[in-house]
Motif scaffolding. Sequence first.
Motif, mmCIF file in Angstrom:
data_model
loop_
_atom_site.group_PDB
_atom_site.id
_atom_site.type_symbol
_atom_site.label_atom_id
_atom_site.label_comp_id
_atom_site.label_asym_id
_atom_site.label_seq_id
_atom_site.Cartn_x
_atom_site.Cartn_y
_atom_site.Cartn_z
ATOM 1 N N HIS A 192 0.874 -1.180 0.000
ATOM 2 C CA HIS A 192 0.000 0.000 0.000
ATOM 3 C C HIS A 192 0.907 1.225 0.000
ATOM 4 O O HIS A 192 1.327 1.725 1.045
ATOM 5 N N TRP A 193 1.224 1.757 -1.184
ATOM 6 C CA TRP A 193 2.246 2.792 -1.304
ATOM 7 C C TRP A 193 1.799 4.109 -0.679
ATOM 8 O O TRP A 193 2.606 4.812 -0.056
ATOM 9 N N ARG A 194 0.547 4.456 -0.818
ATOM 10 C CA ARG A 194 0.102 5.733 -0.255
ATOM 11 C C ARG A 194 0.186 5.718 1.271
ATOM 12 O O ARG A 194 0.662 6.673 1.883
ATOM 13 N N SER A 196 2.087 3.711 3.011
ATOM 14 C CA SER A 196 3.497 3.577 3.366
ATOM 15 C C SER A 196 4.178 4.930 3.396
ATOM 16 O O SER A 196 4.990 5.225 4.284
ATOM 17 N N ALA A 197 3.845 5.804 2.422
ATOM 18 C CA ALA A 197 4.425 7.146 2.424
ATOM 19 C C ALA A 197 3.941 7.955 3.618
ATOM 20 O O ALA A 197 4.669 8.802 4.160
ATOM 21 N N HIS A 198 2.714 7.710 4.069
ATOM 22 C CA HIS A 198 2.169 8.461 5.204
ATOM 23 C C HIS A 198 2.773 8.007 6.528
ATOM 24 O O HIS A 198 3.060 8.837 7.418
ATOM 25 N N THR A 199 2.984 6.691 6.685
ATOM 26 C CA THR A 199 3.505 6.167 7.949
ATOM 27 C C THR A 199 5.025 6.156 7.999
ATOM 28 O O THR A 199 5.620 6.040 9.075
ATOM 29 N N GLY A 200 5.697 6.233 6.876
ATOM 30 C CA GLY A 200 7.149 6.216 6.862
ATOM 31 C C GLY A 200 7.754 4.828 6.786
ATOM 32 O O GLY A 200 8.984 4.698 6.808
ATOM 33 N N LYS A 201 6.938 3.763 6.685
ATOM 34 C CA LYS A 201 7.452 2.405 6.523
ATOM 35 C C LYS A 201 6.466 1.625 5.664
ATOM 36 O O LYS A 201 5.277 1.950 5.607
ATOM 37 N N LEU A 202 6.993 0.580 5.035
ATOM 38 C CA LEU A 202 6.181 -0.161 4.084
ATOM 39 C C LEU A 202 5.028 -0.866 4.781
ATOM 40 O O LEU A 202 5.185 -1.457 5.850
#
Length: 357
Positions: A192-194, A196-202
């Motif tokens: 889930h790339w979006r 992952s960018a929000h949480t800072g980890k994949l």
Amino acid sequence: MVVLLWAAALGAVAVAAALWARVAWDELEIEVAFEPPRAFAGEDVHVLVRIANRKRLPLPIVRVLVRFPEGLLPDEDADPTALRGHRLRLSVGARSEAVLRLPVIARARGEYWLDGVDVEVADPFDLAPSKREVDVERPLLVLPLPRSGAPLRIVRRLPFGSPAAAARLFEDREHFAGVRDYEPGDPMHHVHWRLSAHTGKLQTKRYEPTRSAEVMFALDVANGEPFWHGVDPDTAEETIGWASFLARQAVHAGWRTGLIANTHLRRGRGRLHVPPATKVGAEAALFAALARMPNQPTSDLGPVLREHGRRLVQRTTVIVLSPSPGPSLRQEMDVLRRRGCDVIHLSPLDRPTEAAS
């Protein structure tokens, strides 16, 4: 005097017939449909004609003419010079209805539209007949049947050919269940790339568990590579028939079934592709594609398999139905095996004496 009386009587009858013709179609309902609208070649099919007369005036003369397109016959031993269809005459009483079940013989797969259904109503003296054409909204889809059963030794190789139910659990991509932290080995297309960018980890997507895996049928309607050197309609029909037989087994076993082929279902719509799905209507779409698809290739199957193989997951079983796979198709099959897919090649040219029941 007698002549005048006869003339007056005939004039009265003509006027009555003309008045009757004006109201003959009032409160008259006519429905025409195939029953069932989808059937396998050789199954019993009928044209259902329902004539409902809602008015107080009866219909003493009703003529029905059903014309069949090429490929449909009214009976098994139809005369080639006779009408290809049905012609009937009946009467319908006041506030009553009549239902006609006319047999249809379909020997080959395809999509069949009726050429037209003519209904003519007339007065008791048949002096003022009135005719209309009734439209048929849905065609008849004749699904393909294999010309010979798949060999038993081949059916045993298929994952859904075993009588034992699958004990392994898979993920159903149609039912999202949340996310979790990424773990080594997770497929990258599940990330889930979006988020992952929000949480800072994949973050990896999670789906509801299911016991139903995917099977993708890859049909090669060509006989070798390049495709224009090996066009054989009879072999292509055999390939389509095998796909129909095996797809029915996969659907009955509860597998999510999809289809790709190196032909175009409709001009300008891209290559034939029916994605695996469990939603309502998915099975109907697959068998409808098998009924409508042409038996002429428009490309090699190798590039088609390469394009759609990128979106397949490890739990997908790919069944390649190809009479004579070429180098590019064999290469793509090896690529899918290295990605973790179970790839099985079947050739409709194999015709051993042992067949599946």
